[in-house]
Scaffold this active site. Structure first.
Site, PDB file in Angstrom:
ATOM      1  N   GLN A   1       0.543   5.830   0.798  1.00 55.83           N
ATOM      2  CA  GLN A   1      -0.240   6.695   1.528  1.00 55.83           C
ATOM      3  C   GLN A   1      -0.341   7.901   0.326  1.00 55.83           C
ATOM      4  O   GLN A   1       0.751   8.369  -0.491  1.00 55.83           O
ATOM      5  CB  GLN A   1       0.267   7.257   2.875  1.00 55.83           C
ATOM      6  CG  GLN A   1       0.314   6.073   3.692  1.00 55.83           C
ATOM      7  CD  GLN A   1       0.666   6.303   5.160  1.00 55.83           C
ATOM      8  OE1 GLN A   1       0.132   7.365   5.633  1.00 55.83           O
ATOM      9  NE2 GLN A   1       1.881   5.938   5.637  1.00 55.83           N
TER      10      GLN A   1
ATOM     11  N   HIS B   1       0.668  -1.227   0.117  1.00 55.55           N
ATOM     12  CA  HIS B   1       0.020  -0.093   0.156  1.00 55.55           C
ATOM     13  C   HIS B   1       0.819   1.205  -0.093  1.00 55.55           C
ATOM     14  O   HIS B   1       2.172   1.218   0.094  1.00 55.55           O
ATOM     15  CB  HIS B   1      -0.836  -0.157   1.230  1.00 55.55           C
ATOM     16  CG  HIS B   1      -0.076   0.424   2.755  1.00 55.55           C
ATOM     17  ND1 HIS B   1       0.586  -0.714   3.144  1.00 55.55           N
ATOM     18  CD2 HIS B   1      -0.125   1.446   3.349  1.00 55.55           C
ATOM     19  CE1 HIS B   1       1.061  -0.139   4.274  1.00 55.55           C
ATOM     20  NE2 HIS B   1       0.686   1.268   4.425  1.00 55.55           N
TER      21      HIS B   1
END
Ligand SMILES: O=P(O)(O)O[C@H]1O[C@H](CO)[C@@H](O)[C@H](O)[C@H]1O
Ligand SMILES: O=P(O)(O)O[C@H]1O[C@H](CO)[C@@H](O)[C@H](O)[C@H]1O
Lengths: 350, 350
Positions: free
Chosen positions: A165, A163
């Protein structure tokens, strides 16, 4: 004695940040007896990871059964959209200003066990498309949209699920503020963008190129601070922001990212930790496509490892108080990365 | 809603470095599931530590049976005194310059088991005197003499023996270069030194003071980047360099350093890791005592711990690419440090 840059200490200038780097290649010889990091965890992926498709997060919300990327608001954002503003500061020594923003988390893939290096180029392409979507949407309101991936526990990454941000803010943060100024000054003086000129010259010199395809170059910048730092630069069309990338550029970017991440992982046979992210022209209400010819979009990888999967470069004492220092030269780093297999990942060898 | 700085996010300006810091106090609430550091080693001191009095170092040299401080050349220096200079750079994108210098190691004490917090004030006073001697000697030849201590494995410190390093260079490194410029600009505009004015106001506001004695103040700067960052500032006489300190100031500095280091260790009941060092006016052949009234000598502590002995603040992704970010406010940090016992060290409690 004749000067040889791979042997003799010198300082190098970063024209994007107006900073110098101390390069001390002879220091590669020193022994290491300091802290070593945990050997990279090859633990099986946690089936209860809160970022995977269908999982329930700490705040009780359930992720959908997503199959590609998935974006949601950060449950503990450093930036909130609505906050009262501090009173105007008249004292030059105690200045505070309003900061508004939003923080999102973007999962790259439903499966916790993969990383960018292990994803298909189609899957990486979906990540790039979503980056551009996010920039498009958040860039309407916010001056700066910082997309970044912290990878690996050593980089403070609190979750191994693939992932990144996205922190969008009402203010232009320090690093892009300086880069904007430096590129503007260069453009005014030379009538051409700093990074366009830089890339042209790097393509001739060839000393610091790691990988190349029709649309992108991955290189170790002349002024790199981290041992295996690298930069992704587009070869054509002078895109100023991620939203400017064509279909071809996006697909080629997915290809080169898969290769670069594979080479990184193969360097020390570990899932290579890093912070990476994108820098392009500022956004927000005052900006529109094509308005910042002094900018060239670029991706940045800042990996901390120096000698092995467990020995990192510490940016401490001298670096915090005085100036960044590196041991191996950018040319040596580029050479080592070039020699790494960028097609077959060490986990997939047999 | 009314703005409250301990609750509402904002950005603060560092007038010494011309950078902003993002302060997000609401973020103190987020849970932590990321990397934790090794619990602080309370292993017995290694009787074969190469830095202790009488030990033989890696290069075969034997330390004398020193009883106070002991300075020797770094066996693996990042800066050498004699190196050929790179050819003059005419290309603005590929600039290299000569870097000459020297690196020394300075042991604080013959005994591996102590730290500054556990040394007597007389012993710390000897360290301060030797710092001044080193600055005096190296400052004759070198533009910048960076004295710094990396403490703790988490700060890349490869040896637990109490010691610091001294890196002297022919060039003015980035951080002092910017601080010199910023202080000069302030002095030109206000006719008084930035830090002298700042300290005056902090002594009135009292919100960020941690410790104080007749000659020194330890405070968390308004613009602190690290969770428990602090600054040591002299109250009288406006010393520009360590060499300007009077007898009284040196003794008082030993006292406040012992107290500050004790408070740090008591904060999380561990030998508090940090990088610390000194910034004063530049040195070298062109400089002489009293020639830099825009400077005020100051000490800086940059400790990485955030929540406990094992959870540190990671300056990664957003911080590397955009801007430093902190959770608790400088005022909250100062308050917590003020509440720590600064007289009895946790190891000496019974
Ligand atoms: O010389 P040491 O203590 O082995 O090295 C440590 O401090 C140096 C100066 O801050 C850094 O450049 C190194 O990365 C760090 O490991
Ligand atoms: O949000 P995360 O991944 O928990 O937090 C991590 O990345 C942030 C952005 O770079 C940093 O401010 C934090 O110090 C780090 O631990």
């Amino acid at each position: 004695m004749e000067f040889r840059s791979n042997e003799h200490q010198h300082i190098r200038y970063n024209p994007l940040t107006d900073e110098w780097i101390l390069v001390s290649p002879h220091r590669c010889l020193r022994p290491w007896s300091g802290q070593t990091e945990e050997p990279p965890e090859e633990a099986p992926p946690d089936p209860t990871n809160p970022l995977r498709a269908g999982a329930t997060r700490a705040n009780g919300q359930k992720n959908p059964m997503y199959t590609s990327t998935y974006v949601f608001p950060n449950d503990f954002p450093a930036l909130l959209e609505r906050v009262p503003a501090p009173p105007a500061s008249t004292n030059p020594l105690f200045q505070a200003k309003e900061a508004k923003g939003t923080c999102r988390v973007m999962c790259f893939h439903p499966d916790t066990s993969v990383t960018l290096a292990l994803m298909t180029t189609q899957e990486i392409r979906a990540v790039i498309d979503e980056w551009a979507n996010q920039l498009q949407e958040l860039g309407r309101r916010y001056t700066w949209v910082q997309i970044f991936e912290n990878k690996g526990a050593i980089m403070g990454c609190s979750n191994p699920h693939p992932h990144c941000q996205i922190w969008a803010s009402s203010f232009l943060p320090n690093v892009p503020r300086i880069k904007d100024r430096m590129q503007k000054e260069y453009y005014t003086e030379h009538g051409k963008s700093l990074l366009v000129n830089y890339l042209e010259q790097e393509l001739q010199k060839k000393e610091r190129i790691v990988l190349e395809n029709d649309d992108w170059v991955a290189l170790v910048p002349y002024w790199a601070m981290w041992p295996y730092e690298s930069m992704l630069l587009p070869k054509h069309g002078r895109p100023q922001r991620l939203t400017d990338l064509t279909e071809e550029q996006r697909t080629a970017l997915a290809n080169i990212m898969k290769q670069l991440n594979t080479a990184y992982d193969n360097l020390f046979n570990c899932s290579f930790p890093y912070s990476m992210g994108w820098h392009g022209a500022p956004t927000g209400p005052g900006h529109k496509p094509g308005d910042s010819p002094h900018w060239l979009l670029h991706g940045l990888y800042f990996p901390p490892l120096l000698r092995s999967a467990s020995v990192k470069k510490f940016m401490v004492g001298y670096e915090m108080l005085a100036q960044s220092q590196r041991d191996l030269t950018p040319e040596q780093a580029a050479e080592k990365l070039r020699q790494c297999d960028h097609t077959v990942h060490y986990k997939l060898r047999n």
